[in-house]
Design an enzyme around this catalytic site. Structure first.
Site, PDB file in Angstrom:
ATOM      1  N   THR A   1      -6.968   0.411  -0.209  1.00 17.23           N
ATOM      2  CA  THR A   1      -5.699   0.084  -0.838  1.00 17.23           C
ATOM      3  C   THR A   1      -5.926  -1.004  -1.868  1.00 17.23           C
ATOM      4  O   THR A   1      -7.076  -1.315  -2.211  1.00 17.23           O
ATOM      5  CB  THR A   1      -4.652  -0.254   0.270  1.00 17.23           C
ATOM      6  OG1 THR A   1      -3.394  -0.437  -0.341  1.00 17.23           O
ATOM      7  CG2 THR A   1      -5.013  -1.483   1.078  1.00 17.23           C
TER       8      THR A   1
ATOM      9  N   ASP B   1      -1.578   9.648  -1.874  1.00 20.41           N
ATOM     10  CA  ASP B   1      -0.315   8.935  -2.160  1.00 20.41           C
ATOM     11  C   ASP B   1       0.776   9.868  -2.692  1.00 20.41           C
ATOM     12  O   ASP B   1       1.930   9.812  -2.249  1.00 20.41           O
ATOM     13  CB  ASP B   1      -0.547   7.807  -3.189  1.00 20.41           C
ATOM     14  CG  ASP B   1      -1.173   6.574  -2.561  1.00 20.41           C
ATOM     15  OD1 ASP B   1      -1.087   6.416  -1.330  1.00 20.41           O
ATOM     16  OD2 ASP B   1      -1.750   5.760  -3.315  1.00 20.41           O
TER      17      ASP B   1
ATOM     18  N   GLY C   1       1.442   1.268 -13.257  1.00 15.35           N
ATOM     19  CA  GLY C   1       0.217   0.785 -12.630  1.00 15.35           C
ATOM     20  C   GLY C   1      -0.440   1.894 -11.816  1.00 15.35           C
ATOM     21  O   GLY C   1      -0.196   3.090 -12.029  1.00 15.35           O
TER      22      GLY C   1
ATOM     23  N   ASN D   1      -7.664   6.862  -2.394  1.00 17.33           N
ATOM     24  CA  ASN D   1      -7.220   6.021  -1.271  1.00 17.33           C
ATOM     25  C   ASN D   1      -7.821   6.471   0.055  1.00 17.33           C
ATOM     26  O   ASN D   1      -7.616   5.832   1.075  1.00 17.33           O
ATOM     27  CB  ASN D   1      -5.683   5.981  -1.186  1.00 17.33           C
ATOM     28  CG  ASN D   1      -5.095   7.258  -0.619  1.00 17.33           C
ATOM     29  OD1 ASN D   1      -5.748   8.304  -0.609  1.00 17.33           O
ATOM     30  ND2 ASN D   1      -3.864   7.186  -0.144  1.00 17.33           N
TER      31      ASN D   1
ATOM     32  N   LYS E   1      -8.636   1.003  -5.194  1.00 17.67           N
ATOM     33  CA  LYS E   1      -8.588   2.465  -5.340  1.00 17.67           C
ATOM     34  C   LYS E   1      -9.463   2.982  -6.481  1.00 17.67           C
ATOM     35  O   LYS E   1     -10.050   4.055  -6.372  1.00 17.67           O
ATOM     36  CB  LYS E   1      -7.138   2.930  -5.511  1.00 17.67           C
ATOM     37  CG  LYS E   1      -6.305   2.719  -4.245  1.00 17.67           C
ATOM     38  CD  LYS E   1      -4.880   3.207  -4.400  1.00 17.67           C
ATOM     39  CE  LYS E   1      -4.048   2.784  -3.205  1.00 17.67           C
ATOM     40  NZ  LYS E   1      -2.653   3.205  -3.276  1.00 17.67           N
TER      41      LYS E   1
HETATM   42  P1  NDP Z   1      -0.063  -2.404 -10.027  1.00 20.24           P
HETATM   43  O1  NDP Z   1      -0.381  -3.858  -9.954  1.00 20.24           O
HETATM   44  O2  NDP Z   1      -1.135  -1.446 -10.423  1.00 20.24           O
HETATM   45  O3  NDP Z   1       1.139  -2.177 -11.108  1.00 20.24           O
HETATM   46  C1  NDP Z   1       2.252  -3.006 -11.079  1.00 20.24           C
HETATM   47  C2  NDP Z   1       3.331  -2.453 -12.017  1.00 20.24           C
HETATM   48  O4  NDP Z   1       4.517  -3.205 -11.784  1.00 20.24           O
HETATM   49  C3  NDP Z   1       3.013  -2.591 -13.513  1.00 20.24           C
HETATM   50  O5  NDP Z   1       3.538  -1.467 -14.169  1.00 20.24           O
HETATM   51  C4  NDP Z   1       3.771  -3.879 -13.909  1.00 20.24           C
HETATM   52  O6  NDP Z   1       4.178  -3.901 -15.253  1.00 20.24           O
HETATM   53  C5  NDP Z   1       4.996  -3.733 -13.026  1.00 20.24           C
HETATM   54  N1  NDP Z   1       5.689  -5.006 -12.711  1.00 20.24           N
HETATM   55  C6  NDP Z   1       5.248  -6.018 -11.921  1.00 20.24           C
HETATM   56  N2  NDP Z   1       6.194  -6.962 -11.803  1.00 20.24           N
HETATM   57  C7  NDP Z   1       7.276  -6.534 -12.524  1.00 20.24           C
HETATM   58  C8  NDP Z   1       8.568  -7.074 -12.773  1.00 20.24           C
HETATM   59  N3  NDP Z   1       8.957  -8.255 -12.277  1.00 20.24           N
HETATM   60  N4  NDP Z   1       9.417  -6.349 -13.539  1.00 20.24           N
HETATM   61  C9  NDP Z   1       9.049  -5.156 -14.039  1.00 20.24           C
HETATM   62  N5  NDP Z   1       7.825  -4.594 -13.849  1.00 20.24           N
HETATM   63  C10 NDP Z   1       6.952  -5.288 -13.107  1.00 20.24           C
HETATM   64  O7  NDP Z   1       0.581  -2.048  -8.615  1.00 20.24           O
HETATM   65  P2  NDP Z   1       0.579  -0.599  -7.907  1.00 20.24           P
HETATM   66  O8  NDP Z   1       0.969   0.376  -8.941  1.00 20.24           O
HETATM   67  O9  NDP Z   1      -0.683  -0.380  -7.176  1.00 20.24           O
HETATM   68  O10 NDP Z   1       1.719  -0.774  -6.774  1.00 20.24           O
HETATM   69  C11 NDP Z   1       3.097  -0.765  -7.127  1.00 20.24           C
HETATM   70  C12 NDP Z   1       3.954  -0.785  -5.860  1.00 20.24           C
HETATM   71  O11 NDP Z   1       3.807   0.430  -5.122  1.00 20.24           O
HETATM   72  C13 NDP Z   1       3.610  -1.908  -4.881  1.00 20.24           C
HETATM   73  O12 NDP Z   1       4.825  -2.451  -4.413  1.00 20.24           O
HETATM   74  C14 NDP Z   1       2.881  -1.193  -3.755  1.00 20.24           C
HETATM   75  O13 NDP Z   1       3.012  -1.865  -2.508  1.00 20.24           O
HETATM   76  C15 NDP Z   1       3.608   0.140  -3.741  1.00 20.24           C
HETATM   77  N6  NDP Z   1       2.845   1.249  -3.111  1.00 20.24           N
HETATM   78  C16 NDP Z   1       3.355   1.841  -1.984  1.00 20.24           C
HETATM   79  C17 NDP Z   1       2.708   2.909  -1.379  1.00 20.24           C
HETATM   80  C18 NDP Z   1       3.299   3.544  -0.147  1.00 20.24           C
HETATM   81  O14 NDP Z   1       2.602   4.305   0.533  1.00 20.24           O
HETATM   82  N7  NDP Z   1       4.572   3.310   0.163  1.00 20.24           N
HETATM   83  C19 NDP Z   1       1.435   3.432  -1.916  1.00 20.24           C
HETATM   84  C20 NDP Z   1       0.994   2.769  -3.138  1.00 20.24           C
HETATM   85  C21 NDP Z   1       1.685   1.705  -3.682  1.00 20.24           C
HETATM   86  P3  NDP Z   1       3.176  -4.420 -16.441  1.00 20.24           P
HETATM   87  O15 NDP Z   1       2.273  -3.283 -16.747  1.00 20.24           O
HETATM   88  O16 NDP Z   1       4.089  -4.755 -17.559  1.00 20.24           O
HETATM   89  O17 NDP Z   1       2.459  -5.613 -15.888  1.00 20.24           O
END
Ligand code: NDP
Length: 280
Positions: free
Chosen positions: A64, A105, A131, A89, A68
């Site tokens: 995780t 996922d 992300g 994953n 990944k």
């Molecule tokens: P990443 O760090 O790869 O990406 C984060 C994303 O969130 C980016 O697009 C970033 O934007 C955006 N972001 C962060 N803070 C803010 C904010 N305050 N306002 C708007 N946009 C914001 O994280 P992941 O993609 O890996 O994970 C994302 C979420 O998904 C997490 O909460 C994780 O726990 C959850 N998840 C849940 C799973 C499940 O099985 N339920 C599986 C995988 C993930 P920018 O590009 O502009 O920085």
């Protein structure tokens, strides 16, 4: 007593992971001779830790945040869905000793949406965030034939780049948050990490269509900021990612043990343990 096969989840941080608890419930249901532990592994130690795990007889791993992409690089062979999202994953030892990388996922999300009777076909879908999580779920969402998919991100260029990369799989457009004003969506999926800080991505009220559904990939012991926002917008359903977590774990369990656990009882048990309601 028969020796137990070893499985684990690596991540950083990992101590709040629910995966060991979920797999313990799967093991109890299915009587498998296996154990599943969690280990904190920082990115710079990933290759040493994963090599050591498999050299010492480990059978399978979940990886995780933030591992990944590294797991993708580590795998000898990848499934098609892992190749598409370029993130892994789940690692599994194949009969020939090679390490297979998969990504469960997207499948976990789609299964949980179906369990909750949320139909993506012909729906206007908004995906927030560009992300790793969005990368994993984009193709599986597009496979369900939404009417259209808008991918919005704080850093607009990342949304445009990701939309461009995935447009082979269906109609997807990149967007910033401000441009969403005046549009309507049947399903809004939050794949930003904003909920981890109890923040809400900057989306305006009024973009959720009547009877629309909100789904936050994040989950916690309280309703996330996005789940609360969905309830305020009168969403038909405003769900967090606990069901997806269990479903992606079940798919990994199936890859390793070729047996499908009953996910409903596990999801129900985790929900009961949290015992929150949006009316609280
Ligand atoms: P990443 O760090 O790869 O990406 C984060 C994303 O969130 C980016 O697009 C970033 O934007 C955006 N972001 C962060 N803070 C803010 C904010 N305050 N306002 C708007 N946009 C914001 O994280 P992941 O993609 O890996 O994970 C994302 C979420 O998904 C997490 O909460 C994780 O726990 C959850 N998840 C849940 C799973 C499940 O099985 N339920 C599986 C995988 C993930 P920018 O590009 O502009 O920085």
């Amino acid at each position: 007593m028969a020796k137990k096969d070893r499985y684990a989840v690596f991540g950083n941080p990992i101590k709040h992971s629910k995966s060991p608890r979920i797999h313990k419930m799967f093991v109890e249901q299915t009587n498998q001779q296996m154990e599943y532990t969690a280990k904190e592994v920082p990115a710079e130690k990933f290759f040493t830790a994963v090599t050591d795990f498999f050299d010492h007889g480990g059978k399978g791993l979940n990886c995780t945040l933030p591992l990944k992409e590294l797991a993708f690089d580590f795998a000898d062979e990848k499934t098609e869905r892992a190749e598409i999202c370029k993130a892994v994953n789940t690692l599994a030892v194949k009969a020939n000793g090679k390490i297979l990388g998969d990504n469960t996922d997207g499948c976990g999300l789609i299964t949980d949406l179906k369990n909750n009777r949320v139909d993506i076909k012909n729906a206007r879908v908004l995906l927030l965030g560009a992300g790793g999580a969005s990368r994993g779920i984009l193709a599986p969402i597009l496979e369900q034939s939404p009417r259209h998919l808008i991918l919005a991100n704080r850093t607009r260029k990342k949304a445009d780049d990701l939309a461009e990369e995935f447009h082979l799989y269906g109609f997807v457009d990149g967007s910033g948050f401000a441009e969403l004003k005046g549009k309507k969506f049947d399903l809004i999926i939050n794949a930003t990490s904003a909920s981890l800080y109890d923040e809400m991505p900057p989306v305006e009220s009024g973009i959720l269509a009547e009877n629309g559904v909100c789904y936050d990939l994040a989950y916690g012991n309280r309703p996330t900021a996005f789940v609360r926002w969905g309830a305020e917008q009168n969403a038909r359903l405003s769900l967090d990612g606990l069901g997806m977590l269990v479903e992606q774990a079940a798919e990994a369990f199936y890859i390793w043990r070729k047996i499908r656990p009953d996910t409903k009882v596990v999801i129900d048990s985790l929900h009961a343990a949290r015992r929150f309601s949006l009316d609280e």
